[in-house]
Design a protein around this motif. Structure first.
Motif, PDB file in Angstrom:
ATOM      1  N   SER A   8      -2.845   2.074  -3.359  1.00 25.09           N
ATOM      2  CA  SER A   8      -2.909   0.664  -3.829  1.00 25.09           C
ATOM      3  C   SER A   8      -1.829  -0.402  -3.078  1.00 25.09           C
ATOM      4  O   SER A   8      -0.847   0.050  -3.121  1.00 25.09           O
ATOM      5  CB  SER A   8      -3.323   1.223  -5.534  1.00 25.09           C
ATOM      6  N   PRO A   9      -2.257  -1.857  -3.600  1.00 19.35           N
ATOM      7  CA  PRO A   9      -0.755  -2.738  -2.938  1.00 19.35           C
ATOM      8  C   PRO A   9       0.385  -2.240  -3.910  1.00 19.35           C
ATOM      9  O   PRO A   9       1.962  -2.583  -3.238  1.00 19.35           O
ATOM     10  CB  PRO A   9      -1.302  -3.390  -3.594  1.00 19.35           C
ATOM     11  N   ALA A  10       0.381  -1.814  -5.371  1.00 22.83           N
ATOM     12  CA  ALA A  10       1.274  -1.245  -6.102  1.00 22.83           C
ATOM     13  C   ALA A  10       2.509  -0.362  -5.074  1.00 22.83           C
ATOM     14  O   ALA A  10       2.971  -0.329  -5.787  1.00 22.83           O
ATOM     15  CB  ALA A  10       0.730  -1.198  -7.341  1.00 22.83           C
ATOM     16  N   VAL A 102       4.387  -6.496   5.004  1.00 19.49           N
ATOM     17  CA  VAL A 102       4.364  -5.926   4.425  1.00 19.49           C
ATOM     18  C   VAL A 102       5.104  -6.733   2.901  1.00 19.49           C
ATOM     19  O   VAL A 102       4.440  -6.329   2.046  1.00 19.49           O
ATOM     20  CB  VAL A 102       5.751  -5.040   4.453  1.00 19.49           C
ATOM     21  N   ARG A 103       5.942  -7.572   3.108  1.00 19.71           N
ATOM     22  CA  ARG A 103       6.516  -7.598   1.449  1.00 19.71           C
ATOM     23  C   ARG A 103       5.353  -9.042   1.288  1.00 19.71           C
ATOM     24  O   ARG A 103       5.562  -9.242  -0.426  1.00 19.71           O
ATOM     25  CB  ARG A 103       7.993  -8.596   1.800  1.00 19.71           C
ATOM     26  N   ALA A 104       4.961  -9.604   1.901  1.00 21.20           N
ATOM     27  CA  ALA A 104       3.995 -10.501   1.427  1.00 21.20           C
ATOM     28  C   ALA A 104       2.882 -10.260   0.535  1.00 21.20           C
ATOM     29  O   ALA A 104       1.991 -10.638   0.278  1.00 21.20           O
ATOM     30  CB  ALA A 104       3.430 -11.270   2.704  1.00 21.20           C
ATOM     31  N   ARG A 105       2.038  -9.142   0.871  1.00 22.63           N
ATOM     32  CA  ARG A 105       1.591  -7.636   0.293  1.00 22.63           C
ATOM     33  C   ARG A 105       1.809  -7.364  -1.023  1.00 22.63           C
ATOM     34  O   ARG A 105       1.524  -6.006  -1.470  1.00 22.63           O
ATOM     35  CB  ARG A 105       0.987  -6.733   0.809  1.00 22.63           C
ATOM     36  N   GLY A 106       3.229  -7.464  -1.717  1.00 20.11           N
ATOM     37  CA  GLY A 106       3.994  -6.672  -2.482  1.00 20.11           C
ATOM     38  C   GLY A 106       4.815  -5.247  -2.462  1.00 20.11           C
ATOM     39  O   GLY A 106       5.176  -4.421  -2.727  1.00 20.11           O
ATOM     40  N   GLY A 107       4.410  -5.185  -0.845  1.00 20.68           N
ATOM     41  CA  GLY A 107       4.911  -3.776  -0.549  1.00 20.68           C
ATOM     42  C   GLY A 107       7.035  -3.774  -0.283  1.00 20.68           C
ATOM     43  O   GLY A 107       7.404  -5.088  -0.205  1.00 20.68           O
ATOM     44  N   ARG A 108       7.350  -2.651   0.015  1.00 27.12           N
ATOM     45  CA  ARG A 108       8.224  -2.075  -0.022  1.00 27.12           C
ATOM     46  C   ARG A 108       9.308  -1.871   1.392  1.00 27.12           C
ATOM     47  O   ARG A 108       8.143  -1.443   2.199  1.00 27.12           O
ATOM     48  CB  ARG A 108       9.099  -0.971  -0.739  1.00 27.12           C
ATOM     49  N   VAL A 109       9.569  -2.008   1.444  1.00 30.70           N
ATOM     50  CA  VAL A 109      10.539  -1.898   3.382  1.00 30.70           C
ATOM     51  C   VAL A 109      11.633  -1.128   3.792  1.00 30.70           C
ATOM     52  O   VAL A 109      12.466  -0.834   3.108  1.00 30.70           O
ATOM     53  CB  VAL A 109      10.488  -3.388   3.747  1.00 30.70           C
ATOM     54  N   HIS A 208      -6.399  -3.414   6.974  1.00 27.91           N
ATOM     55  CA  HIS A 208      -6.244  -2.005   6.312  1.00 27.91           C
ATOM     56  C   HIS A 208      -5.638  -2.303   4.754  1.00 27.91           C
ATOM     57  O   HIS A 208      -5.632  -1.235   4.454  1.00 27.91           O
ATOM     58  CB  HIS A 208      -5.355  -0.812   6.961  1.00 27.91           C
ATOM     59  N   ARG A 209      -5.713  -2.625   4.423  1.00 25.87           N
ATOM     60  CA  ARG A 209      -4.387  -3.280   3.467  1.00 25.87           C
ATOM     61  C   ARG A 209      -5.080  -4.948   2.518  1.00 25.87           C
ATOM     62  O   ARG A 209      -4.637  -6.171   3.020  1.00 25.87           O
ATOM     63  CB  ARG A 209      -3.294  -3.437   3.445  1.00 25.87           C
TER      64      ARG A 209
END
Length: 212
Positions: A8-10, A102-109, A208-209
């Motif tokens: 999930s995005p979270a 990645v960050r724009a989708r709420g993700g961590r790098v 894909h996300r």
């Protein structure tokens, strides 16, 4: 192959290798090895070194120095690296955009690399990349512990050893053909997806996300 739809995005966390994935370190590494040759008097074929970047420093030094000297020479190389190589490092094509995607989708790098953590952090800072974590000193399947610890579901790298890392962590393997292996070799090795370079990564991630 891991199922991307299960993330999930979270929970999205994307890991990146550093050398020849996010960072073009070739010029700086070459200059550091040249300085090492000048200081030690031991010939090191820099083009050969650059052609097989990826494994730990000590492994490369083993081709040029006797075993009893490797620890001391590795320490000297790392002492020089910050002044010589870090200022010469540039971002690989598409690297800033890949991180931002990645960050724009709420993700961590999360950067996970064989480079020492201190020098990896200095390199990331030099490039101005807004990453969340930097973990150094890990190679191949040894990266899996850090990938699992940080919840990485997608790992991006340029080396077959990065494919091994993703597999061992149960992560999706994205290989970029910007290092010592071309697209055909990475595909044959079993990467889940192969991209020419990171410029293609935001589009792939978008397909894909879902956006957060």
């Amino acid at each position: 192959m891991p199922d991307l739809d299960t993330f999930s995005p979270a929970r999205l966390a994307v890991g990146f290798d550093l050398d020849l994935t996010l960072a073009d370190t070739r010029r700086g590494i070459g200059a550091t090895f040249a300085a090492l040759t000048a200081e030690t008097g031991v010939h090191i074929d820099v083009p050969t070194v650059i052609g097989r970047l990826g494994p730990p420093l000590e492994q490369e030094l083993g081709y040029w120095f006797p075993a009893e000297r490797i620890t001391a020479v590795a320490a000297r190389y790392r002492a020089m690296y910050g002044d010589i190589a870090v200022p010469a490092t540039t971002a690989m094509p598409g690297a800033p955009e890949a991180v931002e995607a990645v960050r724009a989708r709420g993700g961590r790098v999360v950067v996970v690399t064989a480079k020492s953590e201190r020098l990896a952090e200095a390199t990331v800072e030099r490039l101005g990349l807004p990453v969340d974590e930097v973990v150094g000193g890990l190679y191949g399947t040894g990266k899996a512990v850090a990938l699992r610890e940080h919840g990485v579901g997608v790992y991006v790298g340029d080396h077959t050893a990065d494919v091994d890392a993703a597999r061992a962590a149960g992560a999706y393997s994205v290989a970029v053909a910007t290092g010592p292996f071309d697209a055909a070799a990475l595909r044959a090795y079993g990467a889940d997806v192969v991209l020419d370079d990171l410029a293609a990564f935001p589009g792939w991630l978008g397909r894909h996300r879902p956006a957060a």
